[in-house]
Write an enzyme that holds these catalytic residues in place. Structure first.
Site, PDB file in Angstrom:
ATOM      1  N   LYS A  92      10.626  -6.534   5.159  1.00 52.68           N
ATOM      2  CA  LYS A  92      10.512  -6.208   4.055  1.00 52.68           C
ATOM      3  C   LYS A  92      11.228  -4.460   3.903  1.00 52.68           C
ATOM      4  O   LYS A  92      11.836  -4.805   2.417  1.00 52.68           O
ATOM      5  CB  LYS A  92       9.139  -6.815   3.119  1.00 52.68           C
ATOM      6  CG  LYS A  92       8.201  -4.843   3.676  1.00 52.68           C
ATOM      7  CD  LYS A  92       8.150  -4.129   3.116  1.00 52.68           C
ATOM      8  CE  LYS A  92       7.462  -2.881   4.104  1.00 52.68           C
ATOM      9  NZ  LYS A  92       7.452  -1.864   3.370  1.00 52.68           N
ATOM     10  N   THR A  98       7.266  -3.141  -2.110  1.00 56.81           N
ATOM     11  CA  THR A  98       8.069  -2.253  -2.358  1.00 56.81           C
ATOM     12  C   THR A  98      10.104  -2.669  -2.546  1.00 56.81           C
ATOM     13  O   THR A  98      10.959  -1.747  -2.764  1.00 56.81           O
ATOM     14  CB  THR A  98       8.849  -1.993  -0.575  1.00 56.81           C
ATOM     15  OG1 THR A  98       7.522  -3.046   0.050  1.00 56.81           O
ATOM     16  CG2 THR A  98       9.013  -1.390   0.307  1.00 56.81           C
ATOM     17  N   SER A 118       0.765  -1.559  -0.251  1.00 55.48           N
ATOM     18  CA  SER A 118      -0.232   0.141  -0.203  1.00 55.48           C
ATOM     19  C   SER A 118       1.156   0.690  -0.037  1.00 55.48           C
ATOM     20  O   SER A 118       1.132   1.549   0.917  1.00 55.48           O
ATOM     21  CB  SER A 118      -0.609  -0.130   1.112  1.00 55.48           C
ATOM     22  OG  SER A 118      -0.150  -0.233   2.239  1.00 55.48           O
ATOM     23  N   ASP A 152       3.960  -7.435   0.669  1.00 56.46           N
ATOM     24  CA  ASP A 152       4.374  -6.211   0.905  1.00 56.46           C
ATOM     25  C   ASP A 152       5.827  -6.607  -0.301  1.00 56.46           C
ATOM     26  O   ASP A 152       6.675  -4.601  -0.537  1.00 56.46           O
ATOM     27  CB  ASP A 152       4.864  -5.881   1.937  1.00 56.46           C
ATOM     28  CG  ASP A 152       4.473  -4.459   2.662  1.00 56.46           C
ATOM     29  OD1 ASP A 152       4.357  -3.766   1.655  1.00 56.46           O
ATOM     30  OD2 ASP A 152       4.259  -3.642   3.628  1.00 56.46           O
ATOM     31  N   ALA A 184       1.303   4.801   0.017  1.00 58.91           N
ATOM     32  CA  ALA A 184       0.263   6.300   0.050  1.00 58.91           C
ATOM     33  C   ALA A 184       0.285   7.040  -1.307  1.00 58.91           C
ATOM     34  O   ALA A 184      -1.535   7.074  -1.654  1.00 58.91           O
ATOM     35  CB  ALA A 184       0.825   7.226   1.045  1.00 58.91           C
TER      36      ALA A 184
HETATM   37  N1  LIG Z   1       4.598   6.379   2.753  1.00 63.69           N
HETATM   38  C1  LIG Z   1       3.594   5.193   2.964  1.00 63.69           C
HETATM   39  O1  LIG Z   1       3.547   4.440   1.064  1.00 63.69           O
HETATM   40  C2  LIG Z   1       3.939   4.101   3.900  1.00 63.69           C
HETATM   41  C3  LIG Z   1       2.818   3.088   3.692  1.00 63.69           C
HETATM   42  C4  LIG Z   1       2.500   2.086   4.560  1.00 63.69           C
HETATM   43  C5  LIG Z   1       3.047   1.872   5.876  1.00 63.69           C
HETATM   44  N2  LIG Z   1       3.906   3.327   5.721  1.00 63.69           N
HETATM   45  C6  LIG Z   1       4.562   3.410   7.105  1.00 63.69           C
HETATM   46  O2  LIG Z   1       3.811   4.507   7.895  1.00 63.69           O
HETATM   47  C7  LIG Z   1       5.014   5.790   9.170  1.00 63.69           C
HETATM   48  C8  LIG Z   1       5.160   6.795   8.464  1.00 63.69           C
HETATM   49  O3  LIG Z   1       5.452   6.857   7.216  1.00 63.69           O
HETATM   50  P1  LIG Z   1       5.602   8.406   6.335  1.00 63.69           P
HETATM   51  O4  LIG Z   1       5.369   8.076   4.667  1.00 63.69           O
HETATM   52  O5  LIG Z   1       3.560   8.857   6.212  1.00 63.69           O
HETATM   53  O6  LIG Z   1       6.086   9.116   6.966  1.00 63.69           O
HETATM   54  P2  LIG Z   1       6.713  10.142   6.077  1.00 63.69           P
HETATM   55  O7  LIG Z   1       8.191  10.932   6.350  1.00 63.69           O
HETATM   56  O8  LIG Z   1       5.488  11.072   5.364  1.00 63.69           O
HETATM   57  O9  LIG Z   1       6.312  11.642   7.100  1.00 63.69           O
HETATM   58  C9  LIG Z   1       6.859  10.996   8.642  1.00 63.69           C
HETATM   59  C10 LIG Z   1       6.377  11.950  10.018  1.00 63.69           C
HETATM   60  O10 LIG Z   1       6.275  12.061  10.664  1.00 63.69           O
HETATM   61  C11 LIG Z   1       6.143  13.318  11.605  1.00 63.69           C
HETATM   62  N3  LIG Z   1       7.510  13.003  12.737  1.00 63.69           N
HETATM   63  C12 LIG Z   1       8.578  13.093  12.694  1.00 63.69           C
HETATM   64  N4  LIG Z   1       9.207  13.714  13.375  1.00 63.69           N
HETATM   65  C13 LIG Z   1       8.210  12.863  14.943  1.00 63.69           C
HETATM   66  C14 LIG Z   1       8.303  13.173  15.796  1.00 63.69           C
HETATM   67  N5  LIG Z   1       8.992  12.432  17.133  1.00 63.69           N
HETATM   68  N6  LIG Z   1       7.141  12.564  16.629  1.00 63.69           N
HETATM   69  C15 LIG Z   1       5.885  12.452  15.906  1.00 63.69           C
HETATM   70  N7  LIG Z   1       5.512  12.729  15.005  1.00 63.69           N
HETATM   71  C16 LIG Z   1       7.255  13.255  13.982  1.00 63.69           C
HETATM   72  C17 LIG Z   1       7.038  14.044  10.432  1.00 63.69           C
HETATM   73  O11 LIG Z   1       6.629  15.572  10.926  1.00 63.69           O
HETATM   74  C18 LIG Z   1       5.414  13.733   9.115  1.00 63.69           C
HETATM   75  O12 LIG Z   1       4.678  14.297   9.097  1.00 63.69           O
HETATM   76  C19 LIG Z   1       5.847   4.925   8.536  1.00 63.69           C
HETATM   77  O13 LIG Z   1       6.504   3.577   9.932  1.00 63.69           O
HETATM   78  C20 LIG Z   1       6.037   3.892   6.543  1.00 63.69           C
HETATM   79  O14 LIG Z   1       6.288   2.717   7.042  1.00 63.69           O
HETATM   80  C21 LIG Z   1       4.003   4.516   5.462  1.00 63.69           C
END
Ligand SMILES: NC(=O)c1ccc[n+]([C@@H]2O[C@H](COP(=O)([O-])OP(=O)(O)OC[C@H]3O[C@@H](n4cnc5c(N)ncnc54)[C@H](O)[C@@H]3O)[C@@H](O)[C@H]2O)c1
Length: 336
Positions: free
Chosen positions: A187, A244, A134, A240, A136
């Site tokens: 992964k 990825t 997935s 996944d 985003a």
């Molecule tokens: N992007 C994707 O497609 C996707 C898909 C599935 C899972 N994920 C997982 O979701 C999680 C977030 O990923 P993302 O892509 O949204 O990341 P991103 O890099 O787009 O955003 C990270 C966010 O975390 C915030 N942040 C930074 N430091 C922080 C702190 N100390 N406390 C709270 N918030 C803080 C930032 O302000 C930002 O909004 C990750 O673990 C990632 O593996 C992402």
């Protein structure tokens, strides 16, 4: 239902839109005022260009937005999960399910993130893990996607399924939270390696071998930690892994490509503009977990050497190819 998404990165934003589109009252919490203002002023998340926020998502930096919610989605980077969950304690209503969508393993403690959240919330809230192939960027655009929500508490898993399920977002339930989390976190390490293969100019054969044997070692660790083997053939496992390791949306793969081209891990992550590369952190935790559990994970060990000890990816690949000869199923017989 009243819901809140904690973390307004790419994934938190895409999931907030999915909840809003399903008719839920949704708040989207940002870590900084600046991030919240950017969302408000641009009407979109810069990480999801072209995906309008539109009405119905309340932008906030107040963690009290979780009060009175029927479900809370936790979408920070993995390193921020404990700190954020700690701040939620006392704010979130007891019994409200927390849907954890971050992927990673806690540094040093090697705890799975659902264990970290449960610890911080004092076990008063069921924790559901949502994972699967997935991006985003695609969920934000409504590209048909399927994921799994895992929880030992079936009611909580069904609630999470109900919240997100739509014609564009298909949600399966699973009781195997350990397997789903291990698949999700590890992964990213294999995706870094897959990128590295691409960056070094290896072929499709090399990458396919790496993905297959990578999944085998992930499953080996998972089973040793109590996961079900079948989970690794599911959305949070091979699903996944495919997405990825093969997509340019993956920051882990993109970081790996740069490393394969000769950059250090630090240089590669800087070049990605500071976006979180979870596989970098997961490699250290995975190596530690494998050592503790006495499980052989040669690809992960190689990734660790390249990322943390200045190892040369070409030499690591050569060594992996020169390992002693094996039967493909040999080490896995003890699973059954
Ligand atoms: N992007 C994707 O497609 C996707 C898909 C599935 C899972 N994920 C997982 O979701 C999680 C977030 O990923 P993302 O892509 O949204 O990341 P991103 O890099 O787009 O955003 C990270 C966010 O975390 C915030 N942040 C930074 N430091 C922080 C702190 N100390 N406390 C709270 N918030 C803080 C930032 O302000 C930002 O909004 C990750 O673990 C990632 O593996 C992402």
């Amino acid at each position: 239902m009243k819901t809140a998404v904690i973390g307004s990165g790419a994934w938190g934003t895409a999931l907030a839109l999915a909840l809003r589109d399903n008719g839920h009252e949704t708040a989207l919490w940002s870590y900084t005022e600046q991030e919240s203002s950017v969302l408000r002023e641009r009407g979109e998340n810069p990480m999801l260009p072209g995906v309008a926020l539109g009405p119905g998502v309340a932008l906030t930096t107040d963690l009290d937005c979780v009060k009175g919610c029927g479900a809370v989605v936790l979408a920070t980077p993995s390193f921020a999960v404990r700190g954020t969950a700690r701040q939620l304690r006392g704010r979130i209503d007891p019994g409200t399910p927390v849907i954890l969508v971050s992927k990673g393993i806690e540094k040093d403690s090697c705890l799975l993130l659902h264990q970290v959240v449960a610890e911080e919330l004092g076990g008063r809230n069921p924790v559901v893990v949502l994972s699967g192939p997935s991006h985003a960027e695609e969920v934000g655009r409504g590209v048909p996607t399927a994921v799994v929500v895992a929880c030992e508490d079936r009611e909580a898993a069904l609630l999470a399924q109900d919240l997100f399920m739509s014609r564009r977002f298909r949600i399966y339930t699973s009781p195997d939270i350990v397997g789903v989390e291990i698949g999700a976190a590890l992964k990213n390490v294999i995706a870094l390696c897959a990128g590295c293969c691409d960056g070094m100019g290896c072929g499709d054969n090399t990458k396919a071998a790496l993905m297959t044997r990578g999944l085998t070692e992930i499953a080996r660790l998972g089973v040793a930690l109590g996961a079900r083997k079948e989970t690794f053939a599911g959305l949070a496992g091979v699903g996944d892994l495919i997405v990825t390791c093969t997509s340019m949306h993956s920051r882990n793969r993109r970081a790996g490509i740069l490393i394969g081209q000769g950059k250090t891990a630090r240089e590669a992550m800087d070049e990605l503009g500071g976006a979180v590369v979870e596989g970098y952190y997961a490699a250290a935790s995975a190596k530690q977990m494998a050592d503790r559990a006495g499980v052989e994970m040669p690809i992960t060990a190689g990734a660790y050497e390249v990322l943390y000890a200045g190892g040369d990816p070409r030499q690591v690949l050569e060594r992996l190819m020169a390992r002693e000869r094996r039967d493909e199923l040999e080490a896995e017989e003890s699973w059954i």
